[in-house]
Motif scaffolding. Structure first.
Motif, PDB file in Angstrom:
ATOM      1  N   PHE A  92     -35.616 -26.274   1.708  1.00 27.11           N
ATOM      2  CA  PHE A  92     -36.358 -25.034   1.912  1.00 27.11           C
ATOM      3  C   PHE A  92     -37.754 -25.302   2.443  1.00 27.11           C
ATOM      4  O   PHE A  92     -38.268 -24.581   3.295  1.00 27.11           O
ATOM      5  CB  PHE A  92     -36.411 -24.260   0.598  1.00 27.11           C
ATOM      6  CG  PHE A  92     -37.088 -22.930   0.683  1.00 27.11           C
ATOM      7  CD1 PHE A  92     -38.403 -22.773   0.259  1.00 27.11           C
ATOM      8  CD2 PHE A  92     -36.421 -21.833   1.187  1.00 27.11           C
ATOM      9  CE1 PHE A  92     -39.035 -21.544   0.329  1.00 27.11           C
ATOM     10  CE2 PHE A  92     -37.044 -20.596   1.265  1.00 27.11           C
ATOM     11  CZ  PHE A  92     -38.347 -20.448   0.839  1.00 27.11           C
ATOM     12  N   GLY A  94     -30.243 -24.232   1.261  1.00 26.85           N
ATOM     13  CA  GLY A  94     -31.683 -24.024   1.115  1.00 26.85           C
ATOM     14  C   GLY A  94     -32.352 -23.857   2.467  1.00 26.85           C
ATOM     15  O   GLY A  94     -33.238 -23.016   2.655  1.00 26.85           O
ATOM     16  N   LEU A 110     -31.819 -20.480   3.759  1.00 30.56           N
ATOM     17  CA  LEU A 110     -32.737 -19.528   3.137  1.00 30.56           C
ATOM     18  C   LEU A 110     -34.091 -19.563   3.820  1.00 30.56           C
ATOM     19  O   LEU A 110     -34.719 -18.539   4.083  1.00 30.56           O
ATOM     20  CB  LEU A 110     -32.931 -19.884   1.659  1.00 30.56           C
ATOM     21  CG  LEU A 110     -32.061 -19.136   0.666  1.00 30.56           C
ATOM     22  CD1 LEU A 110     -32.239 -19.719  -0.714  1.00 30.56           C
ATOM     23  CD2 LEU A 110     -32.462 -17.679   0.658  1.00 30.56           C
ATOM     24  N   ALA A 161     -31.658 -28.034  -2.300  1.00 29.17           N
ATOM     25  CA  ALA A 161     -31.918 -26.775  -1.625  1.00 29.17           C
ATOM     26  C   ALA A 161     -33.420 -26.519  -1.534  1.00 29.17           C
ATOM     27  O   ALA A 161     -33.930 -26.090  -0.498  1.00 29.17           O
ATOM     28  CB  ALA A 161     -31.230 -25.635  -2.360  1.00 29.17           C
ATOM     29  N   GLY A 162     -34.113 -26.816  -2.629  1.00 34.67           N
ATOM     30  CA  GLY A 162     -35.555 -26.615  -2.629  1.00 34.67           C
ATOM     31  C   GLY A 162     -36.255 -27.478  -1.603  1.00 34.67           C
ATOM     32  O   GLY A 162     -37.140 -27.029  -0.868  1.00 34.67           O
TER      33      GLY A 162
END
Lengths: 350, 309, 275
Positions: free
Chosen positions: C214, C227, C230, C210-211
């Motif tokens: 992101f 991610g 987001l 997810a990071g």
């Protein structure tokens, strides 16, 4: 459950009794049930006396010892009732602050496993000095000097006060544990299987040290052990513990010549005899009962060959069967009264 | 003890070389021609080839690597940014202080909150405090740092207007990013401290201390704590690495001009020398912090100290 | 081994297990469960809050957030499991070889692991992903390789401790080959710490994935990785916070469940705590 009959009291002169435990009951309340660790325990110790406290693992000896020190882990352990009279005062009535003053100073304890009883990140000297500074008004320097003295007393060079536990062998660690216990000259020393975790050769050394120090410090001692040999060597009186109660109490000579309680007889019987030519070792049939589910009546009756109907119904009280020799077994007590010449001896019943 | 320290420091050198090698290899394998990146798509093939020869890009891999290491070790030259044309070292040194401040502040917060909470939870196991702390710890562990950052911005900047949502120059600006970043570390340190404390409290030597007549407060806060904190120190060191990595994401959210944001932008722009330099820098910092932690650990635990006398 | 599983009396662990199973089901049956496709844009319904038609609202392109979350579960779980599998396989084999043979092999492998471990894991994943380029497959490799050293270490220490045990000597004595010993005796007994680490590893892998998404590496739009969602919703946070709220919540619940499960497994498999 029928109530316990009252035990006969030892008619010893009161001022000579250092410790008297009456009707001590200690339970552990766990999620799975209540562990009856110590049930209506009676014990007495005179000044200068060494009492051997004998029993199998799980009989409740350590719990009793911790109970005297009031170090029972408080959830889940609970001292339900009883009196522990030390120098005439009931320890169970004392405040925590009063107990702290007594621990290490008047009553000291030696624990079983020297490998884990010492703080690994503190020097030996500091660990001994800590006890001194807790109970005597001395400076750090003076306390360390006293620590050095104690080390020498237990046979370790005094320079080693700056070393850490991991630098010592098991036997030497135990000596330091003894030093910590004795440094404030306690009236009562409780030693919980002090040599069990050590090699046999070291055991002898440590025991000899304890004998020597016992003389020097004139401390009274409760020595918890499961080894009758140690009892024979160092103790004056013996209390045999089974499933949370004392079942027999006598001075050493009386116990060894005439063990009365069936459990005691079984214990002596199970020691292999060098001269006997046997195919099988004697065992006491059955197992120690689950302390969460003790048998009704006498806790030993399911394994006892002398058991009769009343054994199942009533908890036996301690009765004096010979001067200073108490047994919690009415059956055997009666047998001895009726046939005093029939010595139970080390051979066991024929 | 000194020999141990020296040995550990010397040992770092092959590790740094190894890291440089890894990073360099990664870069080498990246698709795309660095010459084209710098000169642009409109450059002629000839110009590209000249550039490649000049920068040594046609040399064999090991020669390139060796030259990179040599330049880095002797002149601190780790290349030039494709985009800004400035030395990578310069770019990094401008950005680094922000990242270090953010990470250090977060580490401090994590330790100051985590350790006491862990201790109290252990002492009062199963109490309300313990339960609540453990719940918070679990939540803190599971929240992605970038989401937490956004949530904090939403609450404190957008709704309440209490704190700024970007930058790192005023102390107010430092609060939200540090909080977001430290959440995970606080959780881990709390849990680790708690479990270490629980284990130590059950040790025999704690019972011995009580049997000496020692006050309970000293038993817990001196005897137990000292022993319990030793493994926690190691965990803190490792957490610093996690914090450094997490700083990358945090800086993106809060627009902090640290190494993290530098790298994220550089990745997007394919400015690989900067990325490479950034990774190297972070790895070296992390290694040094771990070395420091190991030394502290060895200093604290006499059993370890003895091994290295 | 099955017996140990029954020891999982912790209610939290069971909740975790349930949620994980639920997520797996959702991931497997995403096509059936999701009301809309993850890329279908409803341009007349952009930025809407939760409503009857769109249970969690719509995003900046009018796509149904709930559907995207459901498909996102599939992606996240896939990345998590595969990345951990890669790490476990590569790390496990290296660790087993290292622990079993010892000597210079052990030294060499462990030095390499040390180098990899000196780079914080997320950063390493970023570096690898940056080098490989975007995409689901590259993401899995990046996250997988970056977690490999831990498994190598765990397997190695398990192997080392089991190797010293007497039943291994016995196996040698009756003539078992090395391979057989490793696979039949050593690995099954090393399972416990590996299982715990793997469970927590899936959580961390999902977090890392997810990071990475992101910051723009990894999954590319329109794929609905949590991610990435987001990241996409970030600019609208002031006016439409639900774009970032729900994906983040999804991540958090997944990680929480996996952590509960991992903790429960750790307690259940810990011999010291067994009754």
């Amino acid at each position: 459950m029928k109530p316990t009959a009252k035990n006969d009291r030892i008619p010893a002169p009161e001022e000579r009794l250092l410790l008297e435990i009456r009707d001590l009951v200690i339970h552990y309340e766990t999620d799975d049930g209540t562990v009856h660790a110590v049930e209506n325990l009676d014990l007495r110790l005179r000044r200068g006396e060494t009492l051997g406290f004998v029993g199998e693992t799980g009989a409740g000896k350590t719990t009793t010892a911790l109970g005297i020190m009031r170090l029972i882990p408080s959830p889940p352990g609970v001292i339900k009732s009883g009196k522990i009279l030390f120098e005439g005062e009931d320890l169970l009535e004392k405040s925590e602050a009063e107990m702290r003053a007594i621990r290490g100073d008047k009553i000291a304890m030696i624990f079983q496993d020297p490998m884990t009883s010492l703080n690994p990140v503190m020097t030996m000297g500091k660990q001994i000095a800590e006890v001194v500074r807790l109970h005597r008004k001395v400076s750090e320097k003076e306390a360390l000097a006293i620590a050095g003295d104690m080390l020498e007393l237990v046979g370790i060079p005094r320079e080693r006060i700056h070393e850490y536990p991991h630098q010592f062998s098991g036997g030497m660690k135990q000596r330091v544990v003894i030093a910590i216990a004795l440094v404030c000259d306690p009236s009562l020393l409780i030693a919980d299987e002090p040599t069990t975790a050590l090699d046999v050769t070291i055991q002898a050394q440590v025991l000899n040290l304890m004998k020597k120090l016992k003389q020097q410090f004139s401390a009274s001692m409760i020595l918890i052990t499961h080894d009758m040999g140690i009892v024979a060597d160092i103790c004056d009186t013996v209390a045999i513990m089974y499933a949370g109660r004392v079942v027999e109490y006598a001075d050493k000579a009386s116990l060894f010549t005439c063990p009365v309680h069936p459990y005691t007889v079984g214990l002596f019987d199970s020691v292999p005899d060098l001269e006997d030519d046997k195919e099988e070792l004697n065992v006491i049939p059955g197992l120690m009962p689950d302390p969460m589910d003790l048998p009704q009546g006498c806790t030993f009756h399911p394994r006892c060959r002398f058991a009769v109907e009343t054994c199942r119904l009533e908890k036996p009280a301690m009765r004096e069967v010979a001067p200073g020799h108490f047994v919690a077994c009415p059956v055997r007590a009666k047998m001895l009264r009726e046939h005093p010449e029939q010595n139970a001896g080390n051979e066991g019943e024929n | 003890m000194l020999r141990y320290v020296v040995r550990r420091i010397l040992f770092l050198i092959p590790v740094f070389l190894g890291v440089t090698f890894c990073v360099f290899t990664l870069l080498y394998l990246t698709p795309g021609d660095p010459a084209r990146m710098v000169l642009g798509d409109l450059a002629t093939e000839k110009a590209v080839q000249e550039f490649r020869d000049k920068e040594g890009l046609n040399d064999p891999f090991l020669v390139q690597f060796g030259s990179y290491v040599y330049k880095a070790a002797t002149k601190g030259d780790i290349g030039r940014s494709y985009i800004t044309k400035r030395p990578v070292m310069e770019e990094i040194l401008t950005a680094f202080p922000y990242t270090i401040k953010l990470s250090a502040l977060s580490m401090l917060i994590s330790i100051l909150i985590g350790i006491p909470c862990g201790i109290l939870s252990a002492i009062r196991q199963y109490s309300i405090f313990d339960v609540i702390t453990m719940i918070f710890a679990m939540i803190g562990l599971s929240m992605p740092v970038f989401w937490l950052g956004l949530l904090l911005i939403l609450l404190f900047s957008v709704q309440l207007h209490w704190l700024p949502s970007s930058g790192f120059d005023t102390w107010q600006a430092m609060i939200l990013p540090s909080l977001a970043l430290s959440a995970q570390a606080i959780s881990i340190i709390t849990r680790m401290t708690r479990s270490s404390m629980l284990e130590v409290i059950r040790a025999d030597y704690i019972r011995t201390a009580r049997a000496k007549g020692q006050k309970e407060s000293v038993v817990i806060w001196v005897h137990a704590l000292y022993n319990a904190l030793i493994p926690v120190v190691t965990v803190c060191g490792l957490q610093f690495g996690v914090l450094l990595a997490g700083a990358i994401l945090t800086e993106s959210i809060f627009a902090i001009p640290g190494i993290g944001r530098l790298m994220v932008e550089s990745i997007k722009m394919r400015d690989y020398p900067v990325v490479q330099g950034g990774v190297l820098f972070v790895a070296i910092t992390f290694s040094l912090v771990n070395l420091f932690v190991d030394l502290v650990y060895a200093y604290l635990d006499p059993r370890i100290k003895a091994q290295y006398k | 081994m099955e017996v140990l599983f029954r020891l999982k009396k912790s209610p939290l662990a069971m909740v975790g297990l349930l949620v994980v199973i639920l997520l797996v089901v959702v991931a497997l049956f995403a096509n059936v469960l999701a009301p809309y496709s993850y890329s279908k844009q409803h341009l007349t319904h952009m930025f809407e809050g939760p409503s009857k038609n769109f249970l969690l609202g719509t995003d900046e392109f009018g796509r149904d957030i709930l559907s995207r979350l459901i498909y996102g579960a599939r992606i996240s779980l896939m990345v998590g499991f595969i990345a951990v599998s890669i790490a476990l396989l590569a790390g496990g084999v290296l660790g087993a070889i290292s622990g079993y043979y010892g000597g210079w092999i052990d030294n060499a492998i462990m030095r390499v692991m040390d180098v990899l471990l000196s780079i914080p894991q997320t950063l390493l994943a970023i570096a690898i992903a940056a080098s490989l380029g975007p995409g689901l497959f590259n993401l899995m490799i990046a996250v997988g390789v970056s977690s490999m050293p831990q498994y190598a270490r765990i397997v190695r220490s398990s192997v080392l401790s089991i190797r010293g045990m007497e039943f291994i000597e016995a196996a040698h004595a009756v003539g078992s080959s090395d391979m057989r010993i490793i696979f039949k005796h050593i690995l099954p007994n090393s399972m416990a710490p590996i299982i715990v680490q793997a469970t927590l590893g899936v959580a961390f892998a999902i977090l890392n994935a997810a990071g990475l998404s992101f910051i723009g590496l990894g999954i590319q739009p329109p794929y609905p990785e949590w991610g990435a969602m987001l990241s996409g919703g970030r600019q609208y946070i002031r006016d439409y916070p639900h774009l970032t709220l729900y994906p983040g919540l999804a991540i958090m619940i997944t990680i929480l469940a996996l952590n509960f499960l991992g903790d429960g497994l750790r307690d259940a498999l810990d011999p010291k705590l067994k009754r």
